[in-house]
Scaffold this active site. Structure first.
Site, mmCIF file in Angstrom:
data_model
loop_
_atom_site.group_PDB
_atom_site.id
_atom_site.type_symbol
_atom_site.label_atom_id
_atom_site.label_comp_id
_atom_site.label_asym_id
_atom_site.label_seq_id
_atom_site.Cartn_x
_atom_site.Cartn_y
_atom_site.Cartn_z
ATOM 1 N N GLY A 50 0.936 -1.294 -0.084
ATOM 2 C CA GLY A 50 -0.020 -0.134 -0.011
ATOM 3 C C GLY A 50 0.782 1.230 -0.134
ATOM 4 N N CYS A 51 2.218 0.976 -0.030
ATOM 5 C CA CYS A 51 3.237 2.361 0.041
ATOM 6 C C CYS A 51 3.805 2.313 -1.423
ATOM 7 C CB CYS A 51 4.141 2.015 0.901
ATOM 8 S SG CYS A 51 3.864 2.122 2.602
ATOM 9 N N GLU A 52 3.782 3.231 -1.968
ATOM 10 C CA GLU A 52 4.745 3.317 -3.177
ATOM 11 C C GLU A 52 6.011 3.096 -3.233
ATOM 12 O OE1 GLU A 52 4.099 7.187 -5.651
ATOM 13 O OE2 GLU A 52 2.106 6.994 -5.578
ATOM 14 N N SER A 53 6.582 3.317 -2.060
ATOM 15 C CA SER A 53 8.149 3.087 -1.680
ATOM 16 C C SER A 53 8.215 1.724 -0.979
ATOM 17 C CB SER A 53 8.575 4.123 -0.825
ATOM 18 O OG SER A 53 8.604 5.475 -1.538
ATOM 19 N N GLY A 121 0.267 5.697 2.258
ATOM 20 C CA GLY A 121 1.560 4.787 2.836
ATOM 21 C C GLY A 121 1.338 4.711 4.179
#
Length: 136
Positions: A50-53, A121
């Site tokens: 659920g985090c881009e990173s 995120g």
């Protein structure tokens, strides 16, 4: 819910910061304070989705209180994670579930810098914390 010594320290330093540049510098400094994760802890089961990173989260419970370690490949996110961790360290499961993340970052003066993807995120990290806490 009362704040820990570290959370109060974070609040004081961010309240004294003037403008985004000072806050960004503080954010980077807080990110450097994160306890490093071992390579062995950076496995798929500790990854927060659920985090881009890339974000990894490790949780342990000691005497009913939660202790978390987290890291990310993104510098700014590491700072945000550090500020999240100082807010949640030592909370019980029910306190963790009740935490208002938005309010915490508003008090720090960082709400405007939370892009929708960063906010999502951080909420994913908090959800993962609550999930881990509810399993034990």
């Amino acid at each position: 819910m009362s704040l820990s010594v570290d959370a109060n320290q974070a609040l004081e330093s961010f309240e004294q910061a003037r403008g985004w540049e000072q806050r960004a510098r503080l954010l980077m400094q807080w990110g450097e304070r994160l306890e490093p994760l071992q390579d062995s802890e950076k496995h798929e089961s500790n990854r927060v989705h659920g985090c881009e990173s890339l974000v990894w989260l490790v949780a342990t419970q000691v005497d009913g209180q939660w202790r978390f370690k987290a890291t990310s490949d993104a510098r700014l996110l590491r700072g945000l994670l550090a500020l999240l961790l100082v807010r949640v360290q030592g909370l019980a499961s029910d306190e963790l579930a009740e935490l208002d993340l938005g309010q915490w970052f508003t008090r720090l003066g960082l709400e405007r810098q939370l892009s929708p993807s960063r906010a999502n995120g951080l909420h994913a990290v908090l959800q993962r914390m609550a999930e881990l806490a509810s399993r034990r």
